[in-house]
Design a protein around this motif. Sequence first.
Motif, PDB file in Angstrom:
ATOM      1  N   ALA A 235      33.471  36.752  38.617  1.00 61.90           N
ATOM      2  CA  ALA A 235      32.448  36.839  37.560  1.00 61.90           C
ATOM      3  C   ALA A 235      32.686  38.096  36.720  1.00 61.90           C
ATOM      4  O   ALA A 235      32.631  38.054  35.490  1.00 61.90           O
ATOM      5  N   ASP A 236      32.980  39.200  37.383  1.00 59.25           N
ATOM      6  CA  ASP A 236      33.193  40.464  36.661  1.00 59.25           C
ATOM      7  C   ASP A 236      34.455  40.411  35.797  1.00 59.25           C
ATOM      8  O   ASP A 236      34.456  40.865  34.654  1.00 59.25           O
ATOM      9  N   VAL A 237      35.529  39.848  36.376  1.00 60.83           N
ATOM     10  CA  VAL A 237      36.798  39.767  35.633  1.00 60.83           C
ATOM     11  C   VAL A 237      36.621  38.888  34.395  1.00 60.83           C
ATOM     12  O   VAL A 237      37.083  39.225  33.305  1.00 60.83           O
ATOM     13  N   LEU A 238      35.919  37.757  34.557  1.00 57.33           N
ATOM     14  CA  LEU A 238      35.735  36.836  33.431  1.00 57.33           C
ATOM     15  C   LEU A 238      34.871  37.440  32.329  1.00 57.33           C
ATOM     16  O   LEU A 238      35.039  37.128  31.152  1.00 57.33           O
ATOM     17  N   ALA A 239      33.974  38.325  32.720  1.00 57.84           N
ATOM     18  CA  ALA A 239      33.087  38.949  31.723  1.00 57.84           C
ATOM     19  C   ALA A 239      33.787  40.091  30.981  1.00 57.84           C
ATOM     20  O   ALA A 239      33.324  40.535  29.933  1.00 57.84           O
ATOM     21  N   HIS A 240      34.898  40.545  31.539  1.00 57.78           N
ATOM     22  CA  HIS A 240      35.558  41.731  30.993  1.00 57.78           C
ATOM     23  C   HIS A 240      36.235  41.435  29.652  1.00 57.78           C
ATOM     24  O   HIS A 240      36.889  40.416  29.480  1.00 57.78           O
ATOM     25  N   VAL A 241      36.066  42.351  28.721  1.00 56.56           N
ATOM     26  CA  VAL A 241      36.659  42.205  27.382  1.00 56.56           C
ATOM     27  C   VAL A 241      37.841  43.156  27.254  1.00 56.56           C
ATOM     28  O   VAL A 241      37.762  44.327  27.642  1.00 56.56           O
ATOM     29  N   ASP A 242      38.943  42.631  26.742  1.00 56.95           N
ATOM     30  CA  ASP A 242      40.145  43.446  26.542  1.00 56.95           C
ATOM     31  C   ASP A 242      39.890  44.478  25.440  1.00 56.95           C
ATOM     32  O   ASP A 242      39.517  44.101  24.318  1.00 56.95           O
ATOM     33  N   ALA A 243      40.096  45.738  25.767  1.00 58.19           N
ATOM     34  CA  ALA A 243      39.761  46.811  24.825  1.00 58.19           C
ATOM     35  C   ALA A 243      40.638  46.741  23.567  1.00 58.19           C
ATOM     36  O   ALA A 243      40.183  47.019  22.458  1.00 58.19           O
ATOM     37  N   GLU A 244      41.873  46.320  23.742  1.00 62.36           N
ATOM     38  CA  GLU A 244      42.815  46.341  22.622  1.00 62.36           C
ATOM     39  C   GLU A 244      42.543  45.257  21.585  1.00 62.36           C
ATOM     40  O   GLU A 244      42.590  45.505  20.383  1.00 62.36           O
ATOM     41  N   THR A 245      42.267  44.046  22.074  1.00 59.04           N
ATOM     42  CA  THR A 245      42.141  42.911  21.155  1.00 59.04           C
ATOM     43  C   THR A 245      40.690  42.474  20.935  1.00 59.04           C
ATOM     44  O   THR A 245      40.402  41.729  19.996  1.00 59.04           O
ATOM     45  N   GLY A 246      39.814  42.869  21.822  1.00 53.62           N
ATOM     46  CA  GLY A 246      38.432  42.396  21.732  1.00 53.62           C
ATOM     47  C   GLY A 246      38.262  40.980  22.268  1.00 53.62           C
ATOM     48  O   GLY A 246      37.171  40.418  22.244  1.00 53.62           O
ATOM     49  N   ASN A 247      39.369  40.396  22.773  1.00 52.67           N
ATOM     50  CA  ASN A 247      39.286  39.059  23.374  1.00 52.67           C
ATOM     51  C   ASN A 247      38.891  39.173  24.846  1.00 52.67           C
ATOM     52  O   ASN A 247      38.945  40.252  25.428  1.00 52.67           O
ATOM     53  N   ALA A 248      38.548  38.004  25.425  1.00 56.68           N
ATOM     54  CA  ALA A 248      38.286  37.998  26.864  1.00 56.68           C
ATOM     55  C   ALA A 248      39.556  38.484  27.572  1.00 56.68           C
ATOM     56  O   ALA A 248      40.662  38.052  27.230  1.00 56.68           O
ATOM     57  N   PHE A 249      39.373  39.363  28.540  1.00 53.58           N
ATOM     58  CA  PHE A 249      40.508  39.942  29.256  1.00 53.58           C
ATOM     59  C   PHE A 249      41.420  38.865  29.852  1.00 53.58           C
ATOM     60  O   PHE A 249      42.641  38.903  29.685  1.00 53.58           O
ATOM     61  N   VAL A 250      40.845  37.870  30.547  1.00 52.10           N
ATOM     62  CA  VAL A 250      41.685  36.833  31.179  1.00 52.10           C
ATOM     63  C   VAL A 250      42.517  36.074  30.154  1.00 52.10           C
ATOM     64  O   VAL A 250      43.602  35.586  30.482  1.00 52.10           O
ATOM     65  N   ASP A 251      42.023  35.989  28.930  1.00 47.28           N
ATOM     66  CA  ASP A 251      42.766  35.239  27.912  1.00 47.28           C
ATOM     67  C   ASP A 251      43.999  35.977  27.403  1.00 47.28           C
ATOM     68  O   ASP A 251      44.861  35.369  26.774  1.00 47.28           O
ATOM     69  N   VAL A 252      44.083  37.263  27.671  1.00 45.58           N
ATOM     70  CA  VAL A 252      45.298  37.987  27.244  1.00 45.58           C
ATOM     71  C   VAL A 252      46.251  38.240  28.424  1.00 45.58           C
ATOM     72  O   VAL A 252      47.350  38.745  28.231  1.00 45.58           O
ATOM     73  N   VAL A 253      45.837  37.880  29.645  1.00 46.33           N
ATOM     74  CA  VAL A 253      46.709  38.085  30.811  1.00 46.33           C
ATOM     75  C   VAL A 253      47.701  36.920  30.916  1.00 46.33           C
ATOM     76  O   VAL A 253      47.301  35.749  30.819  1.00 46.33           O
ATOM     77  N   LEU A 254      48.978  37.239  31.088  1.00 42.95           N
ATOM     78  CA  LEU A 254      50.018  36.213  31.235  1.00 42.95           C
ATOM     79  C   LEU A 254      49.756  35.384  32.496  1.00 42.95           C
ATOM     80  O   LEU A 254      49.385  35.925  33.541  1.00 42.95           O
ATOM     81  N   ASP A 255      49.977  34.064  32.385  1.00 41.37           N
ATOM     82  CA  ASP A 255      49.639  33.160  33.493  1.00 41.37           C
ATOM     83  C   ASP A 255      50.779  33.022  34.506  1.00 41.37           C
ATOM     84  O   ASP A 255      51.275  31.921  34.766  1.00 41.37           O
ATOM     85  N   ARG A 256      51.185  34.128  35.072  1.00 40.86           N
ATOM     86  CA  ARG A 256      52.192  34.112  36.149  1.00 40.86           C
ATOM     87  C   ARG A 256      51.678  34.973  37.284  1.00 40.86           C
ATOM     88  O   ARG A 256      51.490  36.173  37.113  1.00 40.86           O
ATOM     89  N   ALA A 257      51.475  34.339  38.475  1.00 44.70           N
ATOM     90  CA  ALA A 257      50.925  35.080  39.610  1.00 44.70           C
ATOM     91  C   ALA A 257      52.057  35.526  40.531  1.00 44.70           C
ATOM     92  O   ALA A 257      52.923  34.729  40.882  1.00 44.70           O
ATOM     93  N   GLU A 258      52.037  36.780  40.890  1.00 43.64           N
ATOM     94  CA  GLU A 258      53.071  37.307  41.782  1.00 43.64           C
ATOM     95  C   GLU A 258      52.578  37.319  43.222  1.00 43.64           C
ATOM     96  O   GLU A 258      51.421  36.994  43.498  1.00 43.64           O
ATOM     97  N   GLN A 259      53.451  37.708  44.139  1.00 43.04           N
ATOM     98  CA  GLN A 259      53.039  37.805  45.538  1.00 43.04           C
ATOM     99  C   GLN A 259      53.902  38.822  46.253  1.00 43.04           C
ATOM    100  O   GLN A 259      55.044  39.043  45.890  1.00 43.04           O
ATOM    101  N   LYS A 260      53.284  39.413  47.284  1.00 39.60           N
ATOM    102  CA  LYS A 260      54.039  40.387  48.073  1.00 39.60           C
ATOM    103  C   LYS A 260      54.632  39.767  49.338  1.00 39.60           C
ATOM    104  O   LYS A 260      55.437  40.390  50.005  1.00 39.60           O
TER     105      LYS A 260
END
Length: 475
Positions: A235-260
């Motif tokens: 909920a918190d991540v989805l509500a977060h706004v990207d400071a640089e673009t003013g868009n939703a943060f998740v919408d500017v994150v590249l859709d590739r998930a990594e793993q350790k």
Amino acid sequence: ARAQIGVTGLAVMGRNLARNFARHGYTVAVHNRSYAKTASLVADHGDDGDFVPSESMADFVASLARPRKVVIMVKAGAATDAVIAELIPLLEEGDIVIDAGNAHFPDTRRREAELKAHGLHFVGTGVSGGEEGALNGPSIMPGGSPESYEWLGPILEDISAKVDGVPCCTYVGPDGAGHFVKMVHNGIEYADMQLIAEAYDLLKQGLGASAQEIGEIFAEWNKGDLESFLIEITADVLAHVDAETGNAFVDVVLDRAEQKGTGRWTVQNALDLGVPITGIAEATFARALSGSVPQREAGRVLPAESGAWEISDRAAFIEDVRLALYASKVVAYSQGFDQIAAASAELGWNIDRGAMARIWRGGCIIRARFLNRITEAYERNPELSLLLADPYFTEQVGQGVGAWRRIVAQAALNGVPTPAFSSSLAYYDGVRAERLPANLIQAQRDFFGAHTYQRIDKDGVFHTEWTGDRTESDA
Ligand code: NDP
């Protein structure tokens, strides 16, 4: 020698763990390969309590009261072996070495055997909760000898997270059991995260909802049965706004998930044990698919034949997604606990699954309200062979099964990938099936490879002489 516990390896995790011990009133010996980290810990956080810093490993060991308790918190793998090799000649019989890093459990078994030969206790312990947990109370999963837990248990329980006053730390089992349980915990975490991501995708594609709106839905869900750390941060991540673009943060994150790698270890081990942990496996492969760049680029040409997704009753759809998420989540946990039971039986660990659910209620990444229900289920029946078949979960999941089917069907019709939702439902239908088509597979195996079969009407092992030249077939 006055320190009650020592920590060697003072990067983010070790530093916070050392501070946590100090804040609980323990005198903490601290050491790091390069002294700078030790010095900065004492300079920045000396107020937390009583630290005894040492530059050399020999001084560090000498500053500890016996039996010495040395926590290793270095990079997992070769670094852990290097530190152990350095410690062995400095320690004395009965001392306790604790590896709190993310070791793979076969390594822990090897190290435990090696240290035992030197008269030392080796405790491989899972620690979950990241930096924040290490400082304020993690979930702790210690393995090793029961005797070492007598010395160590009270200290670890003291610094662990508490839920209703109960510590999120308990003795797990011999040698690699603690790191094993931590590994499965991480596998379940993969499944939990993938299921949440699929729910987000369904809400996004089905409703055309914005990240902000979906965040509000998750915040609402967090008030009910789904209440958990991961739903809350979603909920918190989805509500977060990207400071640089003013868009939703998740919408500017590249859709590739990594793993350790802990998800991969969990799946590899499940394949070895023959335990179907399809939710965790799909979650691990979904991350791999997201990173399959050439395939994804080539795949854009594939036809979909799905039209615009129209949902008439938005509230009903949201509730369906919630129920499907809950049901799929129960499947992922049910499978993870099966894996723990299977390894425990094979390696003679005697792990109490209800106690594992109890120590995951706080401190760790998968902490959730519904873990109480899992503990209760294993208390009702410690031998429970299928968590889904506990009366509470049978009823809860049963109430959502219609919604679950609607969601998986709609996702398929509209071309939205839901590997974890779909495979969890397939597992549910698989375990409840009166008869699976495995009869045909076994018959095929008998046909081409004389692998024999059992019958439903009488005991014994049978083979049918098939006509044709079976011996030439490629088994
Ligand atoms: P890192 O994994 O980044 O490791 C850095 C530390 O390891 C430093 O103290 C470094 O010393 C030391 N180190 C590396 N190589 C050697 C070596 N050959 N000999 C001695 N020391 C060495 O630190 P983290 O704090 O991120 O993680 C520590 C452990 O905790 C890891 O096993 C990690 O997997 C686990 N972890 C667990 C998390 C959790 O939520 N449970 C989260 C994050 C990590 P130097 O300063 O001299 O380079």
